[in-house]
Design an enzyme around this catalytic site. Sequence first.
Site, mmCIF file in Angstrom:
data_model
loop_
_atom_site.group_PDB
_atom_site.id
_atom_site.type_symbol
_atom_site.label_atom_id
_atom_site.label_comp_id
_atom_site.label_asym_id
_atom_site.label_seq_id
_atom_site.Cartn_x
_atom_site.Cartn_y
_atom_site.Cartn_z
ATOM 1 N N LYS A 239 11.377 -19.996 23.075
ATOM 2 C CA LYS A 239 12.168 -18.766 22.947
ATOM 3 C C LYS A 239 12.840 -18.503 24.288
ATOM 4 C CE LYS A 239 9.919 -16.745 19.077
ATOM 5 N NZ LYS A 239 10.803 -16.827 17.924
ATOM 6 N N LYS B 74 3.771 -18.852 5.913
ATOM 7 C CA LYS B 74 3.063 -19.345 7.078
ATOM 8 C C LYS B 74 2.554 -18.151 7.893
ATOM 9 C CE LYS B 74 5.441 -20.100 11.150
ATOM 10 N NZ LYS B 74 6.210 -19.034 11.629
ATOM 11 N N GLU C 220 15.521 -21.432 20.667
ATOM 12 C CA GLU C 220 15.992 -20.109 20.250
ATOM 13 C C GLU C 220 16.412 -19.331 21.487
ATOM 14 O OE1 GLU C 220 13.856 -18.276 16.748
ATOM 15 O OE2 GLU C 220 12.242 -19.273 17.828
ATOM 16 N N HIS D 19 7.139 -26.119 11.379
ATOM 17 C CA HIS D 19 8.561 -26.473 11.243
ATOM 18 C C HIS D 19 8.896 -27.813 11.916
ATOM 19 C CE1 HIS D 19 8.758 -22.494 9.801
ATOM 20 N NE2 HIS D 19 9.011 -21.870 10.928
ATOM 21 N N ARG E 48 0.825 -1.217 0.000
ATOM 22 C CA ARG E 48 0.000 0.000 0.000
ATOM 23 C C ARG E 48 0.853 1.258 0.000
ATOM 24 N NH1 ARG E 48 -5.421 -1.360 2.761
ATOM 25 N NH2 ARG E 48 -5.217 -3.602 2.840
ATOM 26 N N ASP F 199 7.566 -23.605 3.978
ATOM 27 C CA ASP F 199 7.983 -23.853 5.354
ATOM 28 C C ASP F 199 9.501 -23.800 5.278
ATOM 29 O OD1 ASP F 199 8.997 -25.147 7.680
ATOM 30 O OD2 ASP F 199 6.986 -25.913 8.035
ATOM 31 N N HIS F 200 10.087 -22.727 5.759
ATOM 32 C CA HIS F 200 11.505 -22.520 5.435
ATOM 33 C C HIS F 200 12.405 -23.581 6.067
ATOM 34 C CE1 HIS F 200 11.810 -20.329 9.282
ATOM 35 N NE2 HIS F 200 13.110 -20.473 9.188
ATOM 36 N N LYS G 215 16.190 -25.898 4.585
ATOM 37 C CA LYS G 215 17.495 -25.956 5.255
ATOM 38 C C LYS G 215 18.260 -27.183 4.759
ATOM 39 C CE LYS G 215 15.955 -23.593 9.435
ATOM 40 N NZ LYS G 215 16.707 -22.359 9.532
#
Length: 493
Positions: A341, A149, A217, A241, A45, A178-179, A183
């Site tokens: 996390k 996703k 993470e 994932h 936008r 789905d990254h 990998k």
Amino acid sequence: MQTNNNCIVIFGASGDLTHRKLIPALYNLFKFGRLNKFSVLGVARSELNDDTFREKMREALLETEETTPETLDAFCSHLYYQAVNTSDAADYGKLVPRLEELHTKYQTNGNTLYYMSTPPSLYGVIPECLAAHGLNEEKDGWKRIIVEKPFGYDEKTAQELDVQIHRFFEEHQIYRIDHYLGKETVQNLLVLRFSNGWFEPLWNRNFIDYVEITGAESIGVEERGGYYDGSGAMRDMFQNHLLQVLAMVAMEPPAIINANSMRDEVAKVMHSLRPLTQDDVEHNLVLGQYTAAEIDGKEVKGYLQEKGVPANSRTETFMALRCEIENWRWAGVPFYVRTGKRLPARVTEIVIHFKTTPHPVFSQNAPENKLIIRIQPDEAISMRFGLKKPGAGFEAKEVSMDFRYADLADEQVLTAYERLLLDAMKGDATLFARTDAVHAAWKFVQPILDYKEAGGRVHEYEAGTWGPVAAEKLIAKSGRVWRKPSGKMKKKV
Ligand code: BG6
């Protein structure tokens, strides 16, 4: 023959993902000669134009990529921008002349890859608006659409989204990204399993005691509190994932490596997950939320103090689950999966724990046989087994044989987004999630969503620790413990 000459249209071009992942990925593909005739049309936008969009992307690339002014200029000359009110079908008309112009200029034969990197509320809208102008039709070149996703919010919304997209795009045109599947080490898992004769006979319930999958993470939710709070670890990492990684560990060998055979096997695993019962969600699941702590002398906020997070949020930033796969290969083998996390390290790994010898001849503490597959960082495979400790007696000691992926890489290894963007341009959907597997994954996690909804317990854990004590207890019930991996694979011999 498939060609990757095309125009890549990125919806959500002013967003975070575009400058953090997509543009750097395209830049590297260009730099290493993997893109030839192509253009990138950013759409959002914001009232940018080609020059201002190029300037923003140039700044982003300078921050993250190794580059030279010549390559940067050459790449940026392929970038274009079109402001569109993305919820107004009529406004998409502006894309028609822009695309015609770009296809003619770059000789890309109408081949168009749409990338939806927008808020998910637009995933159903964009295909319809494109179709209103015939921009989904494949009469002049292929048209594909990549969906970021989350694909849906639960089973029902995922099904609704599929119905909406399928009205305008056929399944072969849809690429659910789905990254994790992009990998290198996740793919390597398949090569490890299916190109070596010695793993297959052991890869089953007769020899494997349990499987541990960790997606840890060290960062918190950073600037994404608003998004994350509606998602939580379950939707953000587990449903997609980690279940995909689990499927790669557990799947049967595909008849051949192509999109259908591979994805048939993945779907079979998703369908074989033992449905979670009320007892499972109460006793085999732990949800957690991080609280403030001091890490390396620095104050770290708790989840509830993060920007965009409501002060009374019950969203989980950690989850651990014991689940099982009901089929001939895996019946009775527990899979312990956890993600979170603000854990002590950033590390994604799979640990295959093999059964011990039937009778410990040399010592009471027989070494464990395990295969550790480190997906990131420091990609590696490590085999742990027992050997004699030098000196008198027959005491066994755990040693390790390590293989580091970097030792093999004599050519540029593509990052996940590079690999997946290139695959989508080539029309190879092998590493993209298929509709049946996505639905089966949602179906499997639905009892967890219901448990959350019904006010299920969310334990606290201090930032910088391995999650709530309850997660330790969960695995300890069977006399096991979670591995506590550091960010680096240590050499043990
Ligand atoms: C994303 C999640 O899909 O994956 C993030 O939305 C998470 O919350 C990220 O941090 C992890 O990806 P990676 O590749 O860094 O392990």
